[in-house]
Structure formats: structure tokens, C-alpha cells
Write an enzyme that holds these catalytic residues in place. Sequence first.
Site, short mmCIF file in Angstrom:
data_model
loop_
_atom_site.label_atom_id
_atom_site.label_comp_id
_atom_site.label_asym_id
_atom_site.label_seq_id
_atom_site.Cartn_x
_atom_site.Cartn_y
_atom_site.Cartn_z
N ASP A 134 9.13 -54.92 -30.02
CA ASP A 134 7.92 -54.18 -29.09
C ASP A 134 6.86 -54.26 -30.51
OD1 ASP A 134 8.69 -53.50 -26.67
OD2 ASP A 134 10.33 -52.30 -27.77
N ARG A 142 6.60 -51.69 -34.32
CA ARG A 142 7.77 -51.54 -34.90
C ARG A 142 7.72 -52.33 -36.27
NH1 ARG A 142 9.23 -48.35 -31.04
NH2 ARG A 142 9.66 -49.12 -29.05
N ARG A 203 -1.65 -47.32 -24.80
CA ARG A 203 -1.16 -48.97 -24.73
C ARG A 203 -2.04 -49.82 -23.97
NH1 ARG A 203 4.79 -47.58 -23.17
NH2 ARG A 203 5.23 -49.85 -23.74
N LYS A 234 3.57 -56.75 -19.43
CA LYS A 234 4.20 -55.88 -19.10
C LYS A 234 3.29 -54.50 -18.47
CE LYS A 234 5.10 -53.60 -23.43
NZ LYS A 234 6.40 -53.49 -24.57
N HIS A 235 3.56 -53.73 -17.56
CA HIS A 235 5.23 -53.65 -16.85
C HIS A 235 4.72 -54.13 -15.15
CE1 HIS A 235 4.77 -51.22 -20.41
NE2 HIS A 235 6.18 -51.39 -20.60
N HIS A 247 11.15 -43.47 -18.52
CA HIS A 247 12.04 -43.48 -19.35
C HIS A 247 12.99 -42.37 -18.80
CE1 HIS A 247 9.46 -45.77 -22.08
NE2 HIS A 247 10.40 -46.25 -22.72
N ASP A 320 12.57 -54.20 -17.96
CA ASP A 320 12.30 -53.31 -18.88
C ASP A 320 13.83 -52.80 -19.33
OD1 ASP A 320 11.19 -51.51 -21.00
OD2 ASP A 320 9.68 -50.74 -19.32
#
Length: 594
Positions: A134, A142, A203, A234-235, A247, A320
Site C-alpha cells: 500500500d 509503507r 486518502r 480502490k474501493h 476495518h 480489500d
Amino acid sequence: MRTSRLAWLPALTVVAALGAAAPAAPAAARPAASTIDRLLARMTLPQKVGQLFTTYAYGADANAPSAADAALNRRLYGVDTPARVVAKYHLGGVIYFGWTNSLQSPRQLAGLGNGLQAAATGSGAGVPLLISTDQEHGVVSRMPAPATQFPGGMALGAGRSAADAFTTGQVTGRELRAVGIGQAWAPVADVNVNPANPVIGVRSFGSDPGLAARLTAAQVLGLQRGANTAAAAKHFPGHGDTSTDSHTGLPVISHTRAEWSRLDAPPFRAAVAAGVDAIMSAHIVVPALDPAGDPATLSRPIITGLLRGELGYRGVVVTDSLEMAGVRQKYGDARVPVLALRAGVDMLLMPPDLDVAYGAVLDAVAAGELTEARINESVRRILTLKHRRGLLSWTPLDPAAAERVVGRPAHRQLAQAVTDRTVTAVRNDAGLLPYRGAGRSVLVTGWNSGTSSNVPALAASLATRGASATALVTNLPTDDKIAEAVHAAGSHDLTVVLTSRAWDTVVSDPSARQQALVRALVATGRPVVVVAVRDPYDLAHLPGVSTYLATYSTTAVAMESLARVLLGVTAPRGRLPVAIPGLYPFGHGLRWSV
């Protein structure tokens, strides 16, 4: 806000020019059907099913993880090394995280990738992996130092430049490929129309579907045409209007079919038209699109009907993470991968129990619920993506070459130039800015990210330009820490206080400590500048603030750009990519000469 169903069309006009102007990265020729057919024909069913899965393994080295990492692998997979995990399940892909100890340095990443690819090509059908991470930038980034850092989606939205979005994708992709990563789980195509969105926010490129479409397509082309790295929008069908984090729960999106087409669909239409390699599904319920109440990841009307049918998408559809609560609430872990494949998904990301998920797909084929022909459809798409990106053949990476590419000075200069165009001046009622800080004292306080150390970074940037800068980290301050900040402000000419999601008094800052800090600093009567280093919505919850800027990011490049604007080295150029409710509209942004 633009409302046309065709809001995405101008995106292709702009980015087609970008793509044509940029030299294409080397890519494999379009595969003849027979190439993939021959590969499929030699694969067993277990090997084909393995290609559908992308997951993580613990360890910085594919064959020699630490004892702690080996123990974690044994608990999850029954084998001790990342290489053995790949071989055991014939994995199609591996995803890297910091918490799996996969991401430490360019040299280490090159070595890890070499070991994993050797395991994949040396066992089973010999198909190389699609290694991914990611790398959205901003709050989801990351890659370890010295990787080039950009400020993230909403900052790019503030900059309004498709060329900058392309550059971000291109530089990112080149650094990823240098360390053996062929897939970036980016860009975020969600249109953030809900200021209380707990999971998307900065984001996203912003709240305007046309802007989001234009920048989504540009970043796709930057990654794929500019760097031969697979992109993933995404998403789907759009996670921008939710107050629930998928999440931890199952969000329900109340958009009508017409609202979805007007607000959520344009960036995905633009991504499809730009040739995006993959689209990631969302674990959200959209009753207007599927009244059955299934999350989109498991919904045939959404994945096959809308995405493949109406949008005409022919590439890889990936879930995801299947560890997320949003996809696990209605069905058990053994049913989720089967239902996702029945819905039209191709790639299954991070199942919570790989043994269970892998076995469930094999059992579904044995029972006739899934056919091998259906498995072949998805494997064919995955193999085609790998071929398109030159990933069906593998040559070991040179770790020294990886070190020369990642974080090279030219990349960092590009990142700084892009970021300089994103800082947004929202309010300057006291006329404090630009601040002539040479020889004057500045207190930098407030929110400090543990990964970017933005409070000391901003203080250092100010000091290099002649200000006498002091850093005082408060984060979510106690009363004593607020008193310390107030005392320090009294002995400085200017205080710059950084806030991060100060609006969120439910999860991020449940006791409203940042609001209390700002209120106390403003009450001193000393000059105060408030800067939102994440969501720009904080100002709506900070009465009495006369000077307010937004960077949308805590990255080092964002703090350097902020210092330049504060001290009048550069002028603010960003415009709000979202509205600040009740205060400022989409597109607002002050300008001044320097």
C-alpha cells in the site's frame, strides 16, 4: 460540485496527453492467448487456486526470518519461512507491511523479493509472484527510508495538477519496481463527500467527482505507463460517504442509484478508461445497488453487473483485506472467498485463515459450486496482468541498483516541487502571513506523527531560514502539557500549532484535547497560526482562530513546504479539495505575493 455522469471524460483528455508525452516504461508485449493457455494447461487445480491468493508472511528474509517471525509463520501457515509459505500454497502474490518486518531498506527488500521469487519459480507451476504494498503516500505509506515521500491524495487534490498526480505515480512505481514490488495498491478513487469519514479522508483526492476522476486516471497512467507498475483503483463502488470504518464494522451507503452514478462512479469510470490493471472492492453495503444487503465484495450485482457490465471492466478485481470486519460479519471465513469468486472477484487478499480459505475454494470446485472454468477465468486475468507488467519471467534484482534508485535526489526534488503546490492558506484575518521570521522566535507545537516527526521537522525547516525555532510535542495534551505550551508561547514571537483530526472527538481525540490546546494558545493573545496536518475540517471546531493553513500531510516534504509558505519563501498555491462545512467552499484558497 460537478454533477454530470460524464465528469470523468475530461480526465482522459488531460492524461492522454500526459501519457503520450511520457516515455513508456518497458513492458511485455500483449500476450497471445496461446501463451496464457499453455501456462494454464500445465497448472494443477491447487496451483490455480493458489494464484488467486495474495497474503503476507513474516520476516525480513525469505529463508532466514527471526525466531519470532518464524514462530508467527508456523502459527498461521504451519511452516516457518516466507519462502515455504509461498511454495506451500502456490501463492499468486505477497503483500508487504512494516508489521510483518518486510519493509526495512532497499537492499533488504531486494533480497527478500529475490528469495520469494526463487521460491515461487522453483516450485509448482513456476509462476512468479505479484509482490505488492500500500503505497498511497500521506497517511498510508509503507516504503521505508530513504524512499521518496509525496504528501498523499488530498494534497494532490489541493494542487489540482494532473501532471503532479502522474509524476507521483511514476516516481512511486519506479522505486517500487527497483525493490521488486510490481503492484501498488493505489490510487484511492473514493470521493470523500462525508467530512466525518473515519477511514478515507485525506486518502481521497477530494469531494469533487470530476477532480477525483482526473487525478485517479493520471496516477494510474503514472504508475503503469510511467513505471510499468500495476495500479489498483480502490474501493469500488465508492467508500467516500460513510461514517463507519469497514476495518471494524460494515458501513451502509445510502446513495441512490443516481447519486452513485453522479458522485461515486466517475473516478472508477476514468480508471477503467485509463486501463487500470486492478480494481479493489469495498466491504460496504449499498442497498440501491444490491438490495440483498451483501457487502460489495460479495455482491454479484455490483461486481459483475456494475463493474464488469456497466463500466465494462475486463481487468483484475481484487478484494480489500478479508481480515476486515466489514466482510466477515454476515458469512463465515470459509464462505467469504467462495462468495467473492461467485460475485466475480479474481484475487483474494489476506484471508484471516489461509488454510480455511484455500481449502474452501478447492471444496467448492469439488462440490460443483464453482467450476474449474470459473477458476480459469480469474487465473487468466491474473496471469495476463503479470505478463503485461513483465512479471511472468523473473531475473534476480541487484540490491546495489535498488539502493541507487530509491530516494535518488532527482526523485526527492520532484516530490518537493509537487508538494510546494499543495499547501492551502484558508484564513489570514490577522495578516500574520507571510511571516518575516529572520531573527525572530517561533514555537512549533501540537500533533507529532511518530513516523514523520513533523513537529521537529517543521522547526528545523524554519531554523534553516533564519528563525529561532523551538519544538514542543503535545499530541493529545494533558492539562499540564497545555500549560507548558501556553508558558512557552509567552516567550516566543509566533506560535505554530499543528492539529490532526481535532474534529474527531469520538475516536481520534475523544476528550477534545487538541481543541483545548488551541483555545488556550489563542487566549494568550499572542500571534498563533493553526495548521491542519491531516483533515482540513479541524477549523470548523476551532473558534477564534484567525490564521489557518492546511497541509493534508505530516511528511517531511509537507513540513518543508509549510515552512516556505509561513516565511514567505513561496506563495500558497493549494485550493481546498473539499468544503469546510459552514465556513469555506470547495476551491477556496488565499493567495499572496512573496
